[in-house]
Enzyme design. Structure first.
Site, PDB file in Angstrom:
ATOM      1  N   ASP A 198       0.907  -1.220  -0.071  1.00 15.68           N
ATOM      2  CA  ASP A 198       0.010  -0.132   0.122  1.00 15.68           C
ATOM      3  C   ASP A 198       0.899   1.361   0.108  1.00 15.68           C
ATOM      4  O   ASP A 198       0.730   2.107   0.846  1.00 15.68           O
ATOM      5  CB  ASP A 198      -0.881  -0.091   1.221  1.00 15.68           C
ATOM      6  CG  ASP A 198      -2.041   1.028   1.303  1.00 15.68           C
ATOM      7  OD1 ASP A 198      -2.389   1.415   0.343  1.00 15.68           O
ATOM      8  OD2 ASP A 198      -2.237   1.655   2.442  1.00 15.68           O
ATOM      9  N   ASN A 204       6.901  -7.497   6.653  1.00 15.35           N
ATOM     10  CA  ASN A 204       5.633  -6.669   7.122  1.00 15.35           C
ATOM     11  C   ASN A 204       4.563  -7.333   6.676  1.00 15.35           C
ATOM     12  O   ASN A 204       4.445  -7.858   5.405  1.00 15.35           O
ATOM     13  CB  ASN A 204       5.759  -5.402   6.484  1.00 15.35           C
ATOM     14  CG  ASN A 204       4.341  -4.573   6.875  1.00 15.35           C
ATOM     15  OD1 ASN A 204       4.340  -4.153   8.082  1.00 15.35           O
ATOM     16  ND2 ASN A 204       3.556  -4.531   6.061  1.00 15.35           N
ATOM     17  N   GLU A 205       3.660  -7.809   7.518  1.00 13.20           N
ATOM     18  CA  GLU A 205       2.477  -8.419   7.181  1.00 13.20           C
ATOM     19  C   GLU A 205       2.302  -9.606   6.227  1.00 13.20           C
ATOM     20  O   GLU A 205       1.545  -9.611   5.237  1.00 13.20           O
ATOM     21  CB  GLU A 205       1.407  -7.430   6.807  1.00 13.20           C
ATOM     22  CG  GLU A 205       1.080  -6.289   7.903  1.00 13.20           C
ATOM     23  CD  GLU A 205      -0.017  -5.207   7.440  1.00 13.20           C
ATOM     24  OE1 GLU A 205      -0.025  -5.005   6.006  1.00 13.20           O
ATOM     25  OE2 GLU A 205      -0.508  -4.504   8.013  1.00 13.20           O
ATOM     26  N   ASN A 251       0.213  -5.403  13.601  1.00 17.56           N
ATOM     27  CA  ASN A 251      -0.469  -4.301  13.051  1.00 17.56           C
ATOM     28  C   ASN A 251      -2.127  -4.521  13.185  1.00 17.56           C
ATOM     29  O   ASN A 251      -2.675  -5.501  12.733  1.00 17.56           O
ATOM     30  CB  ASN A 251      -0.153  -4.307  11.637  1.00 17.56           C
ATOM     31  CG  ASN A 251       1.071  -3.863  11.305  1.00 17.56           C
ATOM     32  OD1 ASN A 251       1.671  -3.677  12.135  1.00 17.56           O
ATOM     33  ND2 ASN A 251       1.562  -3.910  10.036  1.00 17.56           N
ATOM     34  N   TYR A 294      -6.304  -2.661  13.252  1.00 16.51           N
ATOM     35  CA  TYR A 294      -7.091  -1.745  13.077  1.00 16.51           C
ATOM     36  C   TYR A 294      -8.564  -1.610  13.377  1.00 16.51           C
ATOM     37  O   TYR A 294      -9.581  -1.691  12.636  1.00 16.51           O
ATOM     38  CB  TYR A 294      -7.176  -1.521  11.156  1.00 16.51           C
ATOM     39  CG  TYR A 294      -5.865  -0.955  10.817  1.00 16.51           C
ATOM     40  CD1 TYR A 294      -5.638   0.265  10.612  1.00 16.51           C
ATOM     41  CD2 TYR A 294      -4.598  -1.792  10.761  1.00 16.51           C
ATOM     42  CE1 TYR A 294      -4.335   0.977  10.328  1.00 16.51           C
ATOM     43  CE2 TYR A 294      -3.573  -1.429   9.932  1.00 16.51           C
ATOM     44  CZ  TYR A 294      -3.303  -0.118   9.990  1.00 16.51           C
ATOM     45  OH  TYR A 294      -2.054   0.477   9.563  1.00 16.51           O
ATOM     46  N   TYR A 351     -10.545  -0.867   9.807  1.00 14.41           N
ATOM     47  CA  TYR A 351     -11.212  -1.909   8.876  1.00 14.41           C
ATOM     48  C   TYR A 351     -11.908  -3.016   9.532  1.00 14.41           C
ATOM     49  O   TYR A 351     -12.749  -3.603   8.635  1.00 14.41           O
ATOM     50  CB  TYR A 351      -9.632  -2.747   8.325  1.00 14.41           C
ATOM     51  CG  TYR A 351      -8.733  -1.796   7.433  1.00 14.41           C
ATOM     52  CD1 TYR A 351      -9.513  -1.248   6.256  1.00 14.41           C
ATOM     53  CD2 TYR A 351      -7.379  -1.782   7.661  1.00 14.41           C
ATOM     54  CE1 TYR A 351      -8.435  -0.553   5.560  1.00 14.41           C
ATOM     55  CE2 TYR A 351      -6.682  -1.044   7.094  1.00 14.41           C
ATOM     56  CZ  TYR A 351      -7.056  -0.320   5.696  1.00 14.41           C
ATOM     57  OH  TYR A 351      -6.359   0.420   5.070  1.00 14.41           O
ATOM     58  N   GLU A 399       1.282  -1.003  13.875  1.00 11.97           N
ATOM     59  CA  GLU A 399       0.443  -0.096  13.242  1.00 11.97           C
ATOM     60  C   GLU A 399      -0.820  -0.094  13.865  1.00 11.97           C
ATOM     61  O   GLU A 399      -1.390  -1.128  14.619  1.00 11.97           O
ATOM     62  CB  GLU A 399       0.130  -0.648  11.718  1.00 11.97           C
ATOM     63  CG  GLU A 399       1.296  -0.464  10.842  1.00 11.97           C
ATOM     64  CD  GLU A 399       1.060  -0.799   9.545  1.00 11.97           C
ATOM     65  OE1 GLU A 399      -0.124  -0.955   9.004  1.00 11.97           O
ATOM     66  OE2 GLU A 399       2.053  -1.200   8.522  1.00 11.97           O
ATOM     67  N   TRP A 437       0.168   4.256  12.667  1.00  9.03           N
ATOM     68  CA  TRP A 437       0.238   4.233  11.233  1.00  9.03           C
ATOM     69  C   TRP A 437      -0.518   5.578  10.775  1.00  9.03           C
ATOM     70  O   TRP A 437      -1.605   5.431  11.005  1.00  9.03           O
ATOM     71  CB  TRP A 437      -0.427   2.984  10.747  1.00  9.03           C
ATOM     72  CG  TRP A 437       0.104   2.799   9.086  1.00  9.03           C
ATOM     73  CD1 TRP A 437      -0.900   2.784   8.130  1.00  9.03           C
ATOM     74  CD2 TRP A 437       1.294   2.684   8.714  1.00  9.03           C
ATOM     75  NE1 TRP A 437      -0.268   2.528   6.811  1.00  9.03           N
ATOM     76  CE2 TRP A 437       1.289   2.500   7.260  1.00  9.03           C
ATOM     77  CE3 TRP A 437       2.701   2.399   9.374  1.00  9.03           C
ATOM     78  CZ2 TRP A 437       2.238   2.450   6.249  1.00  9.03           C
ATOM     79  CZ3 TRP A 437       3.704   2.060   8.218  1.00  9.03           C
ATOM     80  CH2 TRP A 437       3.492   2.335   6.778  1.00  9.03           C
ATOM     81  N   LYS A 469      -3.851   8.058   6.738  1.00  9.86           N
ATOM     82  CA  LYS A 469      -3.785   7.668   8.092  1.00  9.86           C
ATOM     83  C   LYS A 469      -2.759   8.713   8.644  1.00  9.86           C
ATOM     84  O   LYS A 469      -2.383   8.484  10.030  1.00  9.86           O
ATOM     85  CB  LYS A 469      -3.577   6.547   8.361  1.00  9.86           C
ATOM     86  CG  LYS A 469      -4.775   5.630   7.851  1.00  9.86           C
ATOM     87  CD  LYS A 469      -4.672   3.818   8.164  1.00  9.86           C
ATOM     88  CE  LYS A 469      -5.784   3.093   8.022  1.00  9.86           C
ATOM     89  NZ  LYS A 469      -5.480   3.094   6.315  1.00  9.86           N
TER      90      LYS A 469
HETATM   91  N1  CKX Z   1      -0.848  -2.131   6.645  1.00  9.13           N
HETATM   92  C1  CKX Z   1      -4.623  -4.354   7.161  1.00  9.13           C
HETATM   93  C2  CKX Z   1       0.394  -2.134   5.957  1.00  9.13           C
HETATM   94  C3  CKX Z   1       0.566  -0.671   5.394  1.00  9.13           C
HETATM   95  C4  CKX Z   1      -1.003   0.028   4.926  1.00  9.13           C
HETATM   96  C5  CKX Z   1      -1.959  -0.264   6.088  1.00  9.13           C
HETATM   97  C6  CKX Z   1      -3.194   0.437   5.794  1.00  9.13           C
HETATM   98  C7  CKX Z   1      -1.951  -1.641   6.228  1.00  9.13           C
HETATM   99  C8  CKX Z   1      -2.989  -2.309   6.894  1.00  9.13           C
HETATM  100  C9  CKX Z   1      -3.337  -3.705   6.533  1.00  9.13           C
HETATM  101  O1  CKX Z   1       1.609  -0.575   4.383  1.00  9.13           O
HETATM  102  O2  CKX Z   1      -0.631   1.107   4.621  1.00  9.13           O
HETATM  103  O3  CKX Z   1      -3.974  -0.034   5.029  1.00  9.13           O
HETATM  104  O4  CKX Z   1      -3.417   1.713   6.084  1.00  9.13           O
END
Ligand code: CKX
Length: 605
Positions: A167, A417-418, A472, A474, A478, A512, A557, A576
């Site tokens: 992203d 990352n993720e 991370n 949300y 989300y 995050e 984040w 964000k």
């Molecule tokens: N995490 C569910 C990685 C970041 C994104 C962040 C977002 C995500 C969330 C993953 O690089 O920017 O969606 O804001």
């Protein structure tokens, strides 16, 4: 063993340095003509572009901004005759994502990986006391065999398009400084440091690698430039009496000078600022110099108007001033290794850095930010190409650790990352990557990775590899955003209770959490995207953080709004940010400032 030294370029009595930053000739190669037409000997056209910078945001044509493929740079470099007895290198701070370097028409080297430096040894290709034609072919295509991961497709109109599994906008180019460097044939190649603090004194265990056999000595200067300790030999211990420690937001830096000498004097001299400090994980605590610390700060990006991901020294200064103003003490280099100057600044300012390799997009999805909470599985680590990806990933870790290991600010390595962790196939991959980082880092710093939303207890197969569990999350964005925020909180607490049940006895941090917010949008009562909602979201999230003793850090984040691929879920980028992309505060910045100024460094110890 790396082919070339990763040391930051400096001028000393034995080393010469000249900058190649400035305007370079530039040309896109949409038809892939460059190789056939021998552009390595000189590129067509007259267009000029600044280095360092991403190329995308200078131009007014969308075809340029979205370009995927090869693009070429050219500049002449004068190489002085006095350098004849040395080795001459071109040093690229980064070329995103891969590059081939030509000198006077001859291909010298290639490098893969867009966020780490590399050297081209041009000693035998240059003419001395004259100008030499430097040409660089750069390519920005995304694949699943390299990091960061994504794909490159061909549109029905024949144009290529990058599709990141991440992203952030796929900025590319010569995004960091380029130098000409002349160093002695026998030179300091690398060095490692490790620290032991006892009472008022410290021991610095050191190990220096050189390319020859002449004797080595090391000297430690204090901030006034006065020698306070020294030692002889490639390996040894520097005893520092009354050591001044590098402390969080209260940094003290020494200058380490390494010399190779022979009967005639200095063969090579290299110097770098260092800080005496230790890092340990003990139970759920992160200890710096034996004292517990609570991380407050950000996941960031290198991203700003016009120059994109190009290193911008003014923006760096502004970012550090804002981080100090808000009471932060740390940041994660999401989602790639940053410019070296940023770590130098963090060393000076006493910021704690979680240093991330560009292993992002290891979840096959063009919108992982939406799909991460749905339980979608993509079998990412089961591809035929996974061994190639692993090889590239390990090479990037090697270069990252070689580059950054001697920065006192670097307290942990973030190795992915993720990624997708819900599948057993991820386990052997993780083992290789985590063992590799441990083997390479003499200081044995904690290793971590940022867990995506569906990497939860019961599902995630890989969290045990982490020395610090980095989440991370949300909830309230989300997952159950807006008026459903009370349910989001319940779900958030349920997950944290499940982690607690596991009794991991490790520190947890949030790498995050956040809510997209438009800098000018106000609404009472709140709606999602308004400044009011960002504050409500933070109030809820902070309460959850405060309820669990094992949570030892919060990195929101994001520090600032940043550019992403366009799409219906992104309003000209990810919003964000606590600051706008122009680095002005949103309302939530004041809320965070109030909180972070109050939280003591040893919060929850
Ligand atoms: N995490 C569910 C990685 C970041 C994104 C962040 C977002 C995500 C969330 C993953 O690089 O920017 O969606 O804001």
């Amino acid at each position: 063993m790396l082919e070339h030294s990763m040391l930051y370029p400096v001028a000393t009595v034995s080393r010469r340095l000249s900058s190649m930053d400035g305007m370079w000739k530039f040309c896109l190669d949409g038809q892939g003509a460059g190789e056939k037409e021998n552009w390595g000997g000189g590129i067509p056209g007259k267009d000029l572009i600044p280095v360092p910078a991403s190329f995308q945001d200078f131009y007014t044509e969308k075809d340029v901004r979205e370009f995927a493929g090869d693009f070429w740079y050219e500049k002449d470099a004068f190489v002085p005759g006095e350098w004849k007895d040395k080795r001459v290198f071109l040093r690229f701070g980064a070329a995103t994502h891969r590059a081939a370097v030509y000198v006077n028409g001859k291909k010298i080297t290639e490098h893969e990986g867009g966020f780490l430096p590399f050297l081209a040894d041009i000693t035998d290709a240059v003419s001395y006391d004259s100008y030499n034609k430097i040409v660089v072919k750069v390519n920005n295509e995304l694949t699943v065999t390299n990091i960061p991961c994504g794909e490159t497709c061909v549109l029905p109109n024949g144009k290529k398009m990058n599709k990141p599994y991440f992203d952030f906008f796929n900025y590319a180019g010569l995004q960091r400084s380029v130098h000409l460097l002349a160093i002695p044939k026998e030179h300091v190649f690398d060095f490692d440091l490790d620290y032991e603090i006892s009472g008022k004194n410290a021991k610095i265990r050191y190990s220096v690698k050189t390319t020859g056999e002449h004797p080595v000595s090391v000297s430690l200067l204090d901030e006034k430039g006065v020698e306070v300790a020294s030692s002889e030999g490639k390996d040894g211990v520097i005893d520092v009496a009354d050591a001044r420690l590098w402390q969080v937001r209260n940094a003290y830096l020494y200058h380490l000078i390494i010399r190779i000498t022979d009967d005639d004097g200095i063969v090579d001299e290299y110097g770098q600022k260092i800080g005496i400090r230790t890092i340990q994980i003990k139970g759920t605590s992160i200890l710096v110099n034996g004292e517990p610390v609570y991380l407050k700060g950000f996941g960031k990006h290198e991203d700003c108007d016009v120059v994109g991901r190009g290193f911008h020294i003014g923006m760096m200064k502004r970012d550090f001033e804002l981080m100090k103003w808000i009471g932060a003490n740390s940041f994660r280099t999401a989602h790639y290794p940053y410019s070296e100057e940023i770590y130098q600044m963090a060393d000076e300012e006493g910021f704690l850095v979680i240093d991330e390799v560009a292993a992002v997009g290891m979840f096959e999805s063009l919108m992982n930010f939406m799909e991460a909470s749905t339980g979608k599985k993509t079998a990412f680590f089961e591809k035929e190409t996974t061994p190639l990806l692993l090889k590239a990933h390990k090479k990037a870790i090697e270069e990252l650790i070689a580059r950054d290991k001697n920065h006192p600010c670097v307290i942990a390595w973030s190795l992915l990352n993720e990624p997708e962790t819900t599948n057993e196939a991820a386990v052997p991959y993780f083992k290789e990557v985590f063992d590799w980082a441990h083997e390479l880092d003499v200081q044995k710093r904690p290793r971590t990775f940022a867990l995506i939303m569906n990497s939860v207890p019961g599902e995630c197969k890989c969290y045990a590899f982490s020395d610090i569990i980095a989440l991370n999350r949300y909830y309230g964005w989300y997952v159950k955003g807006g008026y459903e925020i009370s349910e989001a909180e319940m779900m958030f607490r349920k997950e944290m209770d499940a982690w607690k049940e596991l009794r991991l006895n490790k520190p947890f941090i949030f790498t995050e959490y956040g809510a997209d917010t438009l800098g000018l949008e106000h609404k009472l009562p709140s709606v999602m995207w308004s400044q009011e909602y960002q504050e409500e979201y933070l109030d809820m999230t902070n309460e959850v953080f405060d309820s669990y003793d094992f949570i030892k850090g919060e990195q929101i984040w994001n520090f600032a709004d940043f550019q992403t691929t366009e799409g219906i879920l992104r309003v000209n980028g990810n919003k964000k940010g606590i600051f706008t992309r122009q680095r002005q505060p949103k309302d939530a910045a004041y809320l965070l400032r109030k909180r972070w100024k109050k939280l003591p460094l040893d919060y929850k110890s």
